[in-house]
Design a protein around this motif. Structure first.
Motif, short mmCIF file in Angstrom:
data_model
loop_
_atom_site.label_atom_id
_atom_site.label_comp_id
_atom_site.label_asym_id
_atom_site.label_seq_id
_atom_site.Cartn_x
_atom_site.Cartn_y
_atom_site.Cartn_z
N ILE A 128 0.88 -1.16 0.00
CA ILE A 128 0.00 0.00 0.00
C ILE A 128 0.92 1.21 0.00
O ILE A 128 1.82 1.31 0.83
N GLY A 129 0.72 2.10 -0.95
CA GLY A 129 1.56 3.29 -1.05
C GLY A 129 0.71 4.53 -1.06
O GLY A 129 -0.46 4.50 -1.45
N GLY A 130 1.28 5.63 -0.60
CA GLY A 130 0.53 6.87 -0.62
C GLY A 130 1.39 8.05 -0.19
O GLY A 130 2.50 7.88 0.29
N ILE A 131 0.82 9.24 -0.38
CA ILE A 131 1.49 10.48 -0.02
C ILE A 131 1.19 10.79 1.44
O ILE A 131 0.04 10.78 1.86
N MET A 132 2.23 11.10 2.18
CA MET A 132 2.09 11.53 3.56
C MET A 132 2.43 13.01 3.61
O MET A 132 3.49 13.42 3.16
N GLY A 133 1.52 13.82 4.14
CA GLY A 133 1.76 15.25 4.27
C GLY A 133 1.39 16.02 3.03
O GLY A 133 1.08 15.44 1.99
N THR A 134 1.42 17.35 3.15
CA THR A 134 1.12 18.21 1.99
C THR A 134 2.25 19.21 1.75
O THR A 134 2.74 19.33 0.64
N SER A 135 2.67 19.95 2.76
CA SER A 135 3.72 20.94 2.52
C SER A 135 5.10 20.28 2.46
O SER A 135 5.96 20.72 1.71
N ILE A 136 5.31 19.24 3.24
CA ILE A 136 6.52 18.43 3.13
C ILE A 136 6.03 17.02 2.83
O ILE A 136 5.85 16.20 3.73
N ALA A 137 5.79 16.77 1.58
CA ALA A 137 5.17 15.52 1.15
C ALA A 137 6.20 14.42 0.99
O ALA A 137 7.35 14.67 0.62
N ARG A 138 5.74 13.21 1.26
CA ARG A 138 6.60 12.05 1.09
C ARG A 138 5.72 10.87 0.69
O ARG A 138 4.66 10.65 1.26
N TYR A 139 6.18 10.13 -0.30
CA TYR A 139 5.51 8.90 -0.71
C TYR A 139 6.09 7.78 0.15
O TYR A 139 7.31 7.65 0.28
N ASP A 140 5.23 6.98 0.76
CA ASP A 140 5.71 5.90 1.60
C ASP A 140 4.92 4.63 1.31
O ASP A 140 3.86 4.67 0.68
N ILE A 141 5.46 3.51 1.75
CA ILE A 141 4.82 2.21 1.51
C ILE A 141 4.59 1.50 2.84
O ILE A 141 5.34 1.67 3.80
N TYR A 142 3.52 0.69 2.87
CA TYR A 142 3.10 0.00 4.08
C TYR A 142 2.58 -1.38 3.73
O TYR A 142 2.33 -1.69 2.59
N GLY A 143 2.36 -2.16 4.76
CA GLY A 143 1.71 -3.45 4.61
C GLY A 143 2.54 -4.58 5.18
O GLY A 143 3.75 -4.43 5.41
N PRO A 144 1.92 -5.72 5.41
CA PRO A 144 2.62 -6.87 5.98
C PRO A 144 3.82 -7.31 5.14
O PRO A 144 4.84 -7.72 5.69
N ASP A 145 3.71 -7.22 3.82
CA ASP A 145 4.83 -7.66 2.98
C ASP A 145 6.01 -6.69 3.04
O ASP A 145 7.15 -7.10 2.84
N VAL A 146 5.75 -5.44 3.35
CA VAL A 146 6.84 -4.47 3.56
C VAL A 146 7.57 -4.86 4.86
O VAL A 146 8.80 -4.87 4.91
N LEU A 147 6.80 -5.21 5.88
CA LEU A 147 7.39 -5.64 7.15
C LEU A 147 8.20 -6.93 6.97
O LEU A 147 9.30 -7.07 7.53
N ILE A 148 7.70 -7.86 6.18
CA ILE A 148 8.44 -9.10 5.91
C ILE A 148 9.77 -8.79 5.27
O ILE A 148 10.81 -9.36 5.63
N THR A 149 9.79 -7.86 4.32
CA THR A 149 11.04 -7.48 3.66
C THR A 149 12.03 -6.94 4.69
O THR A 149 13.21 -7.29 4.69
N ASN A 150 11.54 -6.08 5.56
CA ASN A 150 12.39 -5.50 6.60
C ASN A 150 12.94 -6.59 7.51
O ASN A 150 14.13 -6.59 7.85
N GLN A 151 12.12 -7.55 7.87
CA GLN A 151 12.57 -8.64 8.74
C GLN A 151 13.57 -9.55 8.02
O GLN A 151 14.52 -10.04 8.64
N MET A 152 13.36 -9.76 6.73
CA MET A 152 14.30 -10.57 5.96
C MET A 152 15.68 -9.92 5.97
O MET A 152 16.69 -10.58 6.16
N GLU A 153 15.69 -8.61 5.76
CA GLU A 153 16.96 -7.87 5.78
C GLU A 153 17.58 -7.96 7.17
O GLU A 153 18.76 -8.27 7.31
N SER A 154 16.81 -7.70 8.21
CA SER A 154 17.32 -7.68 9.58
C SER A 154 17.92 -9.02 10.00
O SER A 154 18.85 -9.07 10.80
N ASN A 155 17.38 -10.11 9.48
CA ASN A 155 17.87 -11.45 9.83
C ASN A 155 18.79 -12.03 8.77
O ASN A 155 19.13 -13.20 8.82
N GLY A 156 19.18 -11.20 7.81
CA GLY A 156 20.00 -11.66 6.70
C GLY A 156 21.48 -11.76 7.06
O GLY A 156 21.90 -11.49 8.17
#
Length: 168
Positions: A128-156
């Protein structure tokens, strides 16, 4: 830092949420033991090394048609989708090439700093991706599969690319 197809929505001050239910690759990379690595170094040295490393990653992401989502401290986060029509097979190939280029870049930087190591995790799933903020905008991603990726890296394993069974 915002995908081209999202920028129009930002100009019009519209919020955007994207759901990617088909193949979507996420990559997380971070410096192994960042706190011990950075202790004893002055702030300018740390910033210079991170800037050099992430600049090379940025250049490779453009070359390999990968979208850099953001950096968070010593984390580098990217996805295979940039904008426009999707080609999951091309996205996968681009992400694998990008991950290998990250290893080459790390090897190059290690010639100057032998203590520097990174881990890389690569996973495929729903995002799931979307814009966070308006004056200082940032596109970010979320979801269980994003967390899995992070955990894969952390345990790599340092200097290796950990690829999920789903991606394989």
């Amino acid at each position: 830092m915002i995908p081209e197809h999202i920028f129009k929505h930002l100009e019009e001050k519209n919020t955007v949420t994207e759901y990617f239910f088909t193949i979507h690759l996420v990559i997380y990379a971070d410096i192994v033991s960042f706190i011990p690595w950075s202790s004893g170094r002055d702030a300018e040295e740390i910033i210079n090394i991170l800037s050099m490393l992430f600049t090379k990653f940025d250049e490779s992401s453009v070359k390999n048609k990968v979208y850099k989502v953001h950096t968070i401290g010593d984390y580098y986060v990217a996805i295979g989708y940039r904008s426009g029509m999707r080609n999951p097979f091309e996205e996968c190939e681009n992400m694998i090439k990008f991950a290998y280029s990250m290893i080459e870049i790390i090897e190059e930087v290690r010639k100057e700093d032998k203590e520097l190591n990174m881990r890389i995790g690569l996973h495929t799933g729903e995002v799931i991706g979307g814009i966070m903020g308006t004056s200082i905008a940032r596109y970010d991603i979320y979801g269980p599969d994003v967390l899995i990726t992070n955990q894969m890296e952390s345990n790599g394993i340092p200097w290796k690319i950990v690829i999920s069974e789903t991606t394989k």
